[in-house]
Design a protein around this motif. Structure first.
Motif, short mmCIF file in Angstrom:
data_model
loop_
_atom_site.label_atom_id
_atom_site.label_comp_id
_atom_site.label_asym_id
_atom_site.label_seq_id
_atom_site.Cartn_x
_atom_site.Cartn_y
_atom_site.Cartn_z
N ASP A 43 31.14 39.24 43.38
CA ASP A 43 31.50 39.32 44.79
C ASP A 43 31.78 37.93 45.35
O ASP A 43 32.76 37.72 46.09
CB ASP A 43 30.36 39.96 45.60
N LYS A 44 30.92 36.98 44.99
CA LYS A 44 31.08 35.62 45.49
C LYS A 44 32.37 35.00 44.95
O LYS A 44 33.09 34.29 45.66
CB LYS A 44 29.88 34.78 45.08
N TYR A 45 32.68 35.27 43.66
CA TYR A 45 33.90 34.74 43.06
C TYR A 45 35.14 35.33 43.74
O TYR A 45 36.10 34.61 44.05
CB TYR A 45 33.92 35.05 41.57
N LEU A 46 35.11 36.65 44.02
CA LEU A 46 36.27 37.32 44.63
C LEU A 46 36.40 36.99 46.11
O LEU A 46 37.48 37.14 46.69
CB LEU A 46 36.13 38.84 44.46
N GLN A 47 35.29 36.53 46.71
CA GLN A 47 35.23 36.29 48.16
C GLN A 47 35.52 37.56 48.94
O GLN A 47 36.13 37.54 50.01
CB GLN A 47 36.22 35.17 48.56
N ALA A 48 35.06 38.67 48.36
CA ALA A 48 35.23 39.97 49.03
C ALA A 48 34.30 40.97 48.35
O ALA A 48 34.17 40.99 47.13
CB ALA A 48 36.67 40.45 48.92
N ALA A 49 33.65 41.80 49.22
CA ALA A 49 32.77 42.84 48.68
C ALA A 49 33.62 44.01 48.21
O ALA A 49 34.85 44.05 48.41
CB ALA A 49 31.79 43.28 49.76
N ALA A 50 32.98 44.99 47.59
CA ALA A 50 33.70 46.17 47.10
C ALA A 50 34.39 46.88 48.26
O ALA A 50 33.79 47.10 49.32
CB ALA A 50 32.72 47.11 46.40
N TYR A 51 35.67 47.21 48.06
CA TYR A 51 36.50 47.95 49.04
C TYR A 51 36.75 47.16 50.33
O TYR A 51 37.25 47.70 51.32
CB TYR A 51 35.86 49.30 49.39
N GLU A 52 36.39 45.91 50.35
CA GLU A 52 36.59 45.10 51.55
C GLU A 52 38.00 44.51 51.56
O GLU A 52 38.46 43.96 50.56
CB GLU A 52 35.56 43.95 51.60
N ARG A 53 38.69 44.63 52.72
CA ARG A 53 39.98 44.00 52.88
C ARG A 53 39.77 42.59 53.40
O ARG A 53 39.12 42.40 54.42
CB ARG A 53 40.85 44.79 53.86
N LEU A 58 40.44 36.63 46.07
CA LEU A 58 41.08 35.91 44.97
C LEU A 58 41.54 36.83 43.84
O LEU A 58 42.47 36.49 43.11
CB LEU A 58 40.11 34.86 44.39
N ASP A 59 40.89 37.97 43.70
CA ASP A 59 41.23 38.85 42.58
C ASP A 59 40.60 40.22 42.86
O ASP A 59 40.00 40.45 43.91
CB ASP A 59 40.70 38.25 41.27
N TYR A 60 40.73 41.13 41.87
CA TYR A 60 40.21 42.49 42.03
C TYR A 60 39.27 42.84 40.87
O TYR A 60 39.39 42.31 39.76
CB TYR A 60 41.37 43.49 42.09
N ARG A 61 38.36 43.76 41.15
CA ARG A 61 37.42 44.21 40.14
C ARG A 61 38.15 44.96 39.03
O ARG A 61 39.15 45.62 39.29
CB ARG A 61 36.35 45.11 40.78
#
Length: 388
Positions: A43-53, A58-61
């Motif tokens: 989550d920290k790497y993506l800078q977004a929680a699951a399903y968060e717009r 930076l990327d997707y799960r």
């Protein structure tokens, strides 16, 4: 720092503790914690929680893959998160790498200290609840190769070694689908500070003049200077190699081997007086007394044919065996024989008997090198000056 927030079903956990194996409960709880830790890392790497717009995403799960982590309480199977671009990497395994490394080092140390690979697998299974194959244990020991090679090729130019000990022992090695005998050459030394050091080793074919020359040339290429005295047995090829490679160096024939050679030629009965006089020769304090006692022994038994062979051996090898008398009295007891090197060989033999036959030459070099390094670090390095 990554914060972990998750909920545990306490009723389920209490029931598990009451009715299940506690180790299983601990492992399950740890798997849950570690999986959640990696999830938060992603989550920290993506800078977004699951399903968060988020415009900062930076990327997707991209699901998970399984990876095992062996710890002291057993093997854990974890779900490692992935991302589409594949650039995400969890720090968890680096964080716990010391556990894996400790296990690997323990397994290697067991092998080096004479525990068979079969016993190592049994010990690991008892400690971790998981079995490891013999091939895995063998492959782990290969991690020693760069360490052993660095040690065996280290420079010797910064220290002068006035007394060098040389010896060879034989081992069995598989080569081209056959079991062959190989010679292991080992060199040790006493420094100017009168401390011991293991110089190196080599695994070669049968003991010969050429192979001894190669070994001595290897030592010279690493910076060793001609010593004052080389101590060894009476192998003719070795004697010639010493004369060729170490110009101006004296040679001391092993005192113990020499006396044994003489005693082997004595009559089985009635030679007690001869033995006493022989012992007196090598207990003399001065070189003059040594030669005097030798002459007395030769004169007393010169006319007795039963002692002719023993006297010939004594006369032929005497001068080569009393070279240590030309050096300071305090060091003589340490340079008159190869006993110190024989003890080192026994340490190698203790491990070699477990293996019996090495699978190849490199495995022999690796194992024997590890034993010698261990002996150097734990025995020679902790000793004070020999003459103090």
């Amino acid at each position: 720092m990554t914060q972990l927030q998750f909920n545990l079903d306490m009723d389920f956990l209490k029931d598990s503790v009451l009715h299940s194996n506690l180790d299983t409960v601990v492992k399950s709880a740890l798997v849950l914690v570690l999986n959640e830790f990696m999830e938060k890392e992603r989550d920290k790497y993506l800078q977004a929680a699951a399903y968060e717009r988020s415009s900062e995403r930076l990327d997707y799960r991209n699901g998970y893959y399984e990876r095992e982590l062996i710890m002291s309480l057993g093997k854990l199977t974890l779900k490692v998160p992935r991302t589409r671009n594949g650039e995400f990497s969890t720090a968890l395994f680096e964080k716990y790498a010391r556990h894996d490394q400790a296990l690997v080092l323990s397994m290697i140390e067991m092998v080096v200290n004479g525990v068979s690979t079969r016993k190592v697998t049994q010990i690991v299974e008892q400690l971790c609840g998981e079995s490891v194959s013999k091939s895995l244990v063998s492959s782990l020991t290969q991690k020693l190769d760069p360490i052993i090679n660095t040690w065996a090729s280290r420079s010797l130019s910064s220290t002068y070694y006035p007394y060098v000990f040389l010896d060879a022992m034989y081992i069995k090695v598989r080569e081209h689908h056959q079991v062959v005998s190989k010679a292991v050459y080992i060199a040790t030394a006493i420094t100017e500070e009168n401390t011991r050091e293991i110089l190196g080793l080599s695994v070669d074919h049968v003991e010969s003049y050429d192979s001894w020359c190669r070994f001595l040339q290897q030592l010279k290429s690493r910076g060793i200077q001609s010593p004052k005295l080389v101590i060894s047995d009476a192998h003719q090829g070795l004697q010639k190699a010493i004369q060729r490679e170490f110009l101006g160096t004296g040679w001391q024939r092993c005192n113990v081997h020499f006396k044994r050679n003489i005693i082997e030629k004595l009559p089985k009965k009635g030679s007690e007086d001869f033995r006493i006089m022989l012992k007196r020769i090598f207990e003399a304090v001065t070189l003059e007394d040594t030669r005097k006692f030798k002459a007395e022994l030769m004169d007393k038994y010169a006319e007795n044919q039963k002692y002719e062979k023993a006297l010939n051996v004594l006369d032929d090898g005497f001068e080569d065996t009393v070279q240590y008398m030309n050096f300071p009295e305090g060091i003589r007891v340490h340079i008159r024989s190869t006993n110190s090197l024989e003890r080192l060989n026994q340490e190698v033999r203790r491990r070699e008997r477990v293996i019996r036959i090495f699978p190849n030459t490199q495995s022999a070099f690796r194992l024997i090198g590890a034993v010698l390094m261990h002996y150097q670090e734990n025995d020679y390095s902790n000793r004070k000056s020999l003459t103090k």
